[in-house]
Design a protein around this motif. Structure first.
Motif, PDB file in Angstrom:
ATOM      1  N   ARG A  49       0.954  -1.239  -0.067  1.00 53.91           N
ATOM      2  CA  ARG A  49      -0.055  -0.005   0.000  1.00 53.91           C
ATOM      3  C   ARG A  49       0.840   1.202  -0.080  1.00 53.91           C
ATOM      4  N   LEU A  50       2.200   1.361   0.773  1.00 56.99           N
ATOM      5  CA  LEU A  50       2.805   2.534   0.826  1.00 56.99           C
ATOM      6  C   LEU A  50       3.535   2.719  -0.466  1.00 56.99           C
ATOM      7  N   VAL A  51       3.944   1.569  -1.134  1.00 56.78           N
ATOM      8  CA  VAL A  51       4.827   1.749  -2.379  1.00 56.78           C
ATOM      9  C   VAL A  51       3.656   2.331  -3.401  1.00 56.78           C
ATOM     10  N   ALA A  52       2.503   1.824  -3.722  1.00 50.49           N
ATOM     11  CA  ALA A  52       1.341   2.139  -4.529  1.00 50.49           C
ATOM     12  C   ALA A  52       1.000   3.727  -4.237  1.00 50.49           C
ATOM     13  N   ALA A  53       1.298   4.312  -2.892  1.00 48.18           N
ATOM     14  CA  ALA A  53       0.747   5.567  -2.487  1.00 48.18           C
ATOM     15  C   ALA A  53       2.071   6.587  -2.838  1.00 48.18           C
ATOM     16  N   TRP A  54       3.238   5.920  -2.833  1.00 46.83           N
ATOM     17  CA  TRP A  54       4.569   6.802  -3.080  1.00 46.83           C
ATOM     18  C   TRP A  54       4.521   7.658  -4.331  1.00 46.83           C
ATOM     19  N   GLN A  55       4.776   8.774  -4.215  1.00 39.66           N
ATOM     20  CA  GLN A  55       5.167   9.899  -5.257  1.00 39.66           C
ATOM     21  C   GLN A  55       6.337  10.421  -5.257  1.00 39.66           C
ATOM     22  N   PRO A  56       7.309  10.513  -6.190  1.00 37.42           N
ATOM     23  CA  PRO A  56       8.473  11.379  -6.085  1.00 37.42           C
ATOM     24  C   PRO A  56       8.103  12.751  -5.845  1.00 37.42           C
ATOM     25  N   ARG A  57       9.082  13.195  -5.283  1.00 37.30           N
ATOM     26  CA  ARG A  57       9.143  14.955  -5.150  1.00 37.30           C
ATOM     27  C   ARG A  57      10.162  15.407  -5.653  1.00 37.30           C
ATOM     28  N   LYS A  58       9.781  16.906  -6.146  1.00 37.51           N
ATOM     29  CA  LYS A  58      11.096  17.746  -6.811  1.00 37.51           C
ATOM     30  C   LYS A  58      11.889  18.163  -5.673  1.00 37.51           C
ATOM     31  N   ALA A  59      13.098  18.204  -6.090  1.00 37.86           N
ATOM     32  CA  ALA A  59      14.041  18.847  -5.223  1.00 37.86           C
ATOM     33  C   ALA A  59      13.951  20.214  -4.345  1.00 37.86           C
ATOM     34  N   GLU A  60      13.304  20.947  -5.117  1.00 34.82           N
ATOM     35  CA  GLU A  60      12.801  22.327  -4.624  1.00 34.82           C
ATOM     36  C   GLU A  60      11.812  22.088  -3.552  1.00 34.82           C
ATOM     37  N   GLU A  61      10.846  21.059  -3.543  1.00 34.68           N
ATOM     38  CA  GLU A  61       9.858  20.919  -2.664  1.00 34.68           C
ATOM     39  C   GLU A  61      10.503  20.393  -1.425  1.00 34.68           C
ATOM     40  N   LEU A  62      11.489  19.453  -1.640  1.00 37.77           N
ATOM     41  CA  LEU A  62      12.244  18.811  -0.394  1.00 37.77           C
ATOM     42  C   LEU A  62      12.954  19.540   0.389  1.00 37.77           C
ATOM     43  N   LYS A  63      13.415  20.632  -0.230  1.00 34.04           N
ATOM     44  CA  LYS A  63      14.057  21.899   0.350  1.00 34.04           C
ATOM     45  C   LYS A  63      13.215  22.553   1.484  1.00 34.04           C
ATOM     46  N   THR A  64      12.260  22.681   1.274  1.00 31.78           N
ATOM     47  CA  THR A  64      11.315  23.223   2.082  1.00 31.78           C
ATOM     48  C   THR A  64      10.728  22.287   3.464  1.00 31.78           C
ATOM     49  N   LEU A  65      10.943  21.131   3.298  1.00 26.31           N
ATOM     50  CA  LEU A  65      10.297  20.467   4.514  1.00 26.31           C
ATOM     51  C   LEU A  65      11.524  20.060   5.674  1.00 26.31           C
ATOM     52  N   GLU A  66      10.795  20.351   6.850  1.00 22.89           N
ATOM     53  CA  GLU A  66      11.543  19.835   8.144  1.00 22.89           C
ATOM     54  C   GLU A  66      11.353  18.450   8.193  1.00 22.89           C
ATOM     55  N   ILE A  67      12.398  17.925   8.498  1.00 25.09           N
ATOM     56  CA  ILE A  67      12.399  16.489   8.746  1.00 25.09           C
ATOM     57  C   ILE A  67      12.627  15.979  10.341  1.00 25.09           C
ATOM     58  N   ALA A  68      11.788  15.256  10.944  1.00 22.86           N
ATOM     59  CA  ALA A  68      12.129  14.866  12.190  1.00 22.86           C
ATOM     60  C   ALA A  68      13.158  13.872  12.294  1.00 22.86           C
ATOM     61  N   LEU A  69      14.289  13.994  13.039  1.00 26.36           N
ATOM     62  CA  LEU A  69      15.260  12.791  13.043  1.00 26.36           C
ATOM     63  C   LEU A  69      14.969  11.955  14.480  1.00 26.36           C
ATOM     64  N   PRO A  70      15.313  10.566  14.120  1.00 26.58           N
ATOM     65  CA  PRO A  70      14.920   9.822  15.168  1.00 26.58           C
ATOM     66  C   PRO A  70      15.767  10.081  16.539  1.00 26.58           C
ATOM     67  N   ALA A  71      15.074  10.170  17.822  1.00 25.45           N
ATOM     68  CA  ALA A  71      15.909  10.459  18.879  1.00 25.45           C
ATOM     69  C   ALA A  71      16.986   9.357  19.202  1.00 25.45           C
ATOM     70  N   ALA A  72      18.090   9.808  19.907  1.00 17.18           N
ATOM     71  CA  ALA A  72      19.062   9.006  20.270  1.00 17.18           C
ATOM     72  C   ALA A  72      18.590   8.469  21.680  1.00 17.18           C
ATOM     73  N   PRO A  73      18.646   7.231  22.138  1.00 19.62           N
ATOM     74  CA  PRO A  73      18.366   6.833  23.488  1.00 19.62           C
ATOM     75  C   PRO A  73      18.782   7.950  24.554  1.00 19.62           C
ATOM     76  N   GLY A  74      17.916   8.216  25.397  1.00 15.24           N
ATOM     77  CA  GLY A  74      18.072   9.459  26.415  1.00 15.24           C
ATOM     78  C   GLY A  74      18.199  10.737  26.066  1.00 15.24           C
ATOM     79  N   ALA A  75      17.999  11.050  24.581  1.00 12.10           N
ATOM     80  CA  ALA A  75      18.172  12.358  24.194  1.00 12.10           C
ATOM     81  C   ALA A  75      16.524  12.728  23.672  1.00 12.10           C
ATOM     82  N   PRO A  76      16.382  13.977  23.735  1.00  8.40           N
ATOM     83  CA  PRO A  76      15.327  14.552  23.135  1.00  8.40           C
ATOM     84  C   PRO A  76      15.257  14.325  21.581  1.00  8.40           C
ATOM     85  N   ALA A  77      13.977  14.505  20.882  1.00  7.21           N
ATOM     86  CA  ALA A  77      13.866  14.355  19.524  1.00  7.21           C
ATOM     87  C   ALA A  77      14.379  15.745  19.056  1.00  7.21           C
TER      88      ALA A  77
END
Length: 84
Positions: A49-77
């Motif tokens: 389902r996720l593969v079927a819904a996946w759509q590529p994005r343009k580089a300009e659009e990706l530059k505007t995104l804020e990406i959540a990073l996985p938190a290290a154990p014991g550290a804030p996100a």
């Protein structure tokens, strides 16, 4: 990597292998053949389902995104801010 390696679940791994398999330059059928027998029917269906819904994005659009990073154990996100 800070906090150790990030370990995606089998669903996300299968999604990315399936997306890569769309390219004529990637033959990952043997890797998927090792992962998929370990997955439940629900997990396989979710990956498909996720593969079927996946759509590529343009580089300009990706530059505007804020990406959540996985938190290290014991550290804030943290977040990777959008590019200027």
């Amino acid at each position: 990597m800070l906090g150790g390696p990030y370990r995606p679940g089998v669903v996300q791994a299968d999604v990315w292998f399936r997306l890569a398999a769309r390219s004529p330059f990637h033959d990952n059928s043997q890797i998927r053949a090792m992962i998929e027998p370990q997955m439940t029917t629900d997990q396989l269906n979710e990956a498909k389902r996720l593969v079927a819904a996946w759509q590529p994005r343009k580089a300009e659009e990706l530059k505007t995104l804020e990406i959540a990073l996985p938190a290290a154990p014991g550290a804030p996100a943290r977040a990777c801010p959008a590019m200027p």
